[in-house]
Design a protein around this motif. Structure first.
Motif, PDB file in Angstrom:
ATOM      1  N   GLU A 243       0.831  -1.210   0.000  1.00 63.16           N
ATOM      2  CA  GLU A 243       0.000   0.000   0.000  1.00 63.16           C
ATOM      3  C   GLU A 243       0.865   1.259   0.000  1.00 63.16           C
ATOM      4  OE1 GLU A 243      -3.614   0.389  -0.094  1.00 63.16           O
ATOM      5  OE2 GLU A 243      -2.489   2.138  -0.765  1.00 63.16           O
ATOM      6  N   SER A 244       0.581   2.159  -0.940  1.00 59.33           N
ATOM      7  CA  SER A 244       1.401   3.370  -0.984  1.00 59.33           C
ATOM      8  C   SER A 244       0.612   4.619  -0.591  1.00 59.33           C
ATOM      9  CB  SER A 244       2.008   3.546  -2.378  1.00 59.33           C
ATOM     10  OG  SER A 244       0.963   3.625  -3.316  1.00 59.33           O
ATOM     11  N   TYR A 245      -0.691   4.467  -0.313  1.00 57.06           N
ATOM     12  CA  TYR A 245      -1.491   5.633   0.080  1.00 57.06           C
ATOM     13  C   TYR A 245      -1.024   6.167   1.435  1.00 57.06           C
ATOM     14  CZ  TYR A 245      -5.527   8.548   1.162  1.00 57.06           C
ATOM     15  OH  TYR A 245      -6.328   9.604   1.499  1.00 57.06           O
ATOM     16  N   THR A 246      -0.699   5.217   2.333  1.00 49.67           N
ATOM     17  CA  THR A 246      -0.174   5.604   3.646  1.00 49.67           C
ATOM     18  C   THR A 246       1.343   5.389   3.642  1.00 49.67           C
ATOM     19  OG1 THR A 246      -0.691   3.365   4.382  1.00 49.67           O
ATOM     20  CG2 THR A 246      -2.257   5.090   4.989  1.00 49.67           C
ATOM     21  N   ARG A 247       2.035   6.077   4.564  1.00 50.36           N
ATOM     22  CA  ARG A 247       3.510   5.965   4.605  1.00 50.36           C
ATOM     23  C   ARG A 247       3.931   4.523   4.879  1.00 50.36           C
ATOM     24  NH1 ARG A 247       7.478   9.882   8.269  1.00 50.36           N
ATOM     25  NH2 ARG A 247       9.409   8.895   7.625  1.00 50.36           N
ATOM     26  N   ASN A 248       3.270   3.923   5.866  1.00 55.02           N
ATOM     27  CA  ASN A 248       3.497   2.513   6.212  1.00 55.02           C
ATOM     28  C   ASN A 248       2.140   1.935   6.595  1.00 55.02           C
ATOM     29  OD1 ASN A 248       6.562   2.198   6.299  1.00 55.02           O
ATOM     30  ND2 ASN A 248       6.274   3.989   7.605  1.00 55.02           N
ATOM     31  N   SER A 271       2.168   8.101  14.215  1.00 53.43           N
ATOM     32  CA  SER A 271       2.587   9.199  13.320  1.00 53.43           C
ATOM     33  C   SER A 271       3.398   8.669  12.144  1.00 53.43           C
ATOM     34  CB  SER A 271       3.419  10.227  14.099  1.00 53.43           C
ATOM     35  OG  SER A 271       2.731  10.643  15.257  1.00 53.43           O
ATOM     36  N   HIS A 272       4.463   7.888  12.459  1.00 57.51           N
ATOM     37  CA  HIS A 272       5.289   7.347  11.371  1.00 57.51           C
ATOM     38  C   HIS A 272       4.570   6.220  10.633  1.00 57.51           C
ATOM     39  CE1 HIS A 272       8.312   9.571  13.685  1.00 57.51           C
ATOM     40  NE2 HIS A 272       8.868   9.759  12.514  1.00 57.51           N
ATOM     41  N   ALA A 273       3.563   5.630  11.272  1.00 56.62           N
ATOM     42  CA  ALA A 273       2.840   4.535  10.613  1.00 56.62           C
ATOM     43  C   ALA A 273       2.042   5.059   9.423  1.00 56.62           C
ATOM     44  CB  ALA A 273       1.934   3.841  11.624  1.00 56.62           C
ATOM     45  N   GLY A 274       1.142   6.011   9.682  1.00 55.73           N
ATOM     46  CA  GLY A 274       0.257   6.484   8.607  1.00 55.73           C
ATOM     47  C   GLY A 274       0.868   7.592   7.774  1.00 55.73           C
ATOM     48  N   GLY A 275       1.696   8.415   8.396  1.00 55.14           N
ATOM     49  CA  GLY A 275       2.305   9.543   7.676  1.00 55.14           C
ATOM     50  C   GLY A 275       1.346  10.704   7.441  1.00 55.14           C
ATOM     51  N   LYS A 276       0.110  10.593   7.989  1.00 51.53           N
ATOM     52  CA  LYS A 276      -0.892  11.668   7.812  1.00 51.53           C
ATOM     53  C   LYS A 276      -1.475  11.999   9.183  1.00 51.53           C
ATOM     54  CE  LYS A 276      -2.369   9.549   3.421  1.00 51.53           C
ATOM     55  NZ  LYS A 276      -1.611  10.305   2.424  1.00 51.53           N
ATOM     56  N   TRP A 277      -1.574  13.295   9.494  1.00 46.61           N
ATOM     57  CA  TRP A 277      -2.006  13.693  10.841  1.00 46.61           C
ATOM     58  C   TRP A 277      -3.393  13.155  11.188  1.00 46.61           C
ATOM     59  CZ3 TRP A 277      -6.405  16.450  11.682  1.00 46.61           C
ATOM     60  CH2 TRP A 277      -6.939  17.161  10.599  1.00 46.61           C
ATOM     61  N   TRP A 278      -4.291  13.078  10.194  1.00 46.32           N
ATOM     62  CA  TRP A 278      -5.672  12.691  10.512  1.00 46.32           C
ATOM     63  C   TRP A 278      -5.821  11.184  10.755  1.00 46.32           C
ATOM     64  CZ3 TRP A 278      -7.689   9.591   6.634  1.00 46.32           C
ATOM     65  CH2 TRP A 278      -7.084   9.709   5.364  1.00 46.32           C
ATOM     66  N   LEU A 279      -4.758  10.437  10.491  1.00 48.94           N
ATOM     67  CA  LEU A 279      -4.800   8.998  10.822  1.00 48.94           C
ATOM     68  C   LEU A 279      -4.338   8.746  12.260  1.00 48.94           C
ATOM     69  CD1 LEU A 279      -3.368   7.374   7.572  1.00 48.94           C
ATOM     70  CD2 LEU A 279      -5.669   7.090   8.515  1.00 48.94           C
ATOM     71  N   VAL A 280      -3.719   9.756  12.862  1.00 48.64           N
ATOM     72  CA  VAL A 280      -3.115   9.554  14.188  1.00 48.64           C
ATOM     73  C   VAL A 280      -4.184   9.253  15.246  1.00 48.64           C
ATOM     74  CG1 VAL A 280      -1.798  10.677  16.044  1.00 48.64           C
ATOM     75  CG2 VAL A 280      -1.045  10.901  13.664  1.00 48.64           C
TER      76      VAL A 280
END
Ligand code: PEP
Ligand code: MN
Length: 338
Positions: A243-248, A271-280
């Motif tokens: 999956e490339s939509y999320t960072r990891n 934070s480093h998992a999703g790479g997007k603030w709204w996933l935190v």
């Protein structure tokens, strides 16, 4: 360890195998069947290289019944380990709430963020002084000056500090100044560095490698523990997938798996998992509900101007809202926020 011998192995060869097993400090327990013979090896097999047996012409296969790690193994240490980070307990019923910027950028920035996250309920302050960046042209961190700024923020707020150690040459100064030494995902299998972490009694936050299996990750913890430092906290920070939509991809299953296999605390870095603030927020809530021993969240006072990882950083107001929700989830799963 169980050694399965090839059909029709002669009695002499069975005896030779038994002698080999004894020579390695284990007790053979042989079962001779009509079709095949198997030898159970009783004793500590963690230090035995099973390849020695696998290459023998009489051997069909070697099966492991015991994990290759001992000190981290739940089987030998049934109760949860609680790690003391300069007075902040992590593990058992205690939650580590680590928050702060990806990188230290200035004293004003770190102190402003530190005060805000402390007011929200964070008990540990993070900040990268030495940054492992994919590009050599990207901001590499403030180095020693960054560490001094973190120390000043600890002085100001009383929050113990967490920072990433990149190189062995800095171990002594980290041992002196940092409360929880972070080993980043990219260094999880830097075995030389791991071995040297036995020289300090400072707790180590060991992040999971980008593509590390549970066993590889636990073996990295075992390196540190075998070197003489048993204060290890594991941190899942997402693994590489298609999956490339999320960072990891955040592996929440790591929480119950690590708790089954080991006695070590495990925290989650959404934070480093999703790479997007709204996933935190959703992932942080799920992590605590699933039994995580804490969270490491990147918080920045001005994410759009951050020198590193602004896109995944929460503003202090959002972090405050997150911790209010975590405060309601924590008692449901038998954890204390403060
Ligand atoms: C970090 O926490 O600043 C960091 C670089 O994380 P990771 O090693 O998980 O990429
Ligand atoms: Mn970061």
């Amino acid at each position: 360890m169980i050694i399965v011998l090839k059909p029709r192995t002669s009695k002499e060869n069975v005896a030779r195998m038994e002698a080999m097993i004894q020579k390695k400090g284990m007790q053979p327990h042989t079962v001779i069947g009509e079709e095949m013979t198997i030898i159970g090896c009783i004793g500590d097999t963690t230090r035995i290289d099973s390849k020695l047996f696998e290459v023998d012409p009489c051997v069909d296969k070697v099966m492991h019944v015991q994990e290759p790690y001992k000190l981290a193994n739940r089987a030998f240490h049934p109760e949860d380990s609680v790690v003391n980070v300069s007075g902040v307990l992590v593990g058992g019923e205690h939650l580590a709430m680590i928050a702060g910027p990806c990188s230290v950028e200035s004293e004003e920035q770190v102190i402003e963020i530190a005060k805000a996250v402390k007011a929200s309920g964070a008990n540990l302050l993070r900040g990268g002084a030495f940054k492992p960046r994919t590009s050599p042209y990207a901001f590499q961190g403030m180095g020693m000056d960054g560490l001094e700024i973190l120390c000043a923020a600890r002085e100001e707020t009383g929050l113990p500090i967490v920072s990433e150690l990149l190189a062995l040459e800095h171990l002594e100064v980290f041992d002196d100044k940092v409360d929880l030494i972070q080993i980043g995902a990219r260094n999880m299998q830097n075995f030389d560095l791991l071995k040297h972490l036995g020289q300090t009694k400072k707790p180590i936050l060991l992040k999971r490698g980008l593509n590390a299996t549970y066993e590889e990750w636990i073996m990295a913890a075992e390196y540190i523990m075998a070197a003489g430092n048993e204060n290890v906290i594991l941190c899942e920070r997402g693994v590489r997938t298609f999956e490339s939509y999320t960072r990891n991809t955040l592996d929440l299953q790591a929480i119950p798996v690590i708790k089954t296999l080991t006695h070590l605390p495990i925290i989650i870095d959404p934070s480093h998992a999703g790479g997007k603030w709204w996933l935190v927020e959703p992932m942080a809530k799920a992590a605590v509900a699933a039994g995580a021993d804490g969270l490491m969240v990147e918080v920045h006072n001005d994410p759009s101007c951050a020198l590193c990882d602004g896109a995944q950083s929460l503003k202090p107001e959002k972090y405050d809202m997150l911790l209010q929700t975590i405060g309601t989830i924590a008692p449901v799963v038998g954890k204390k926020l403060r």
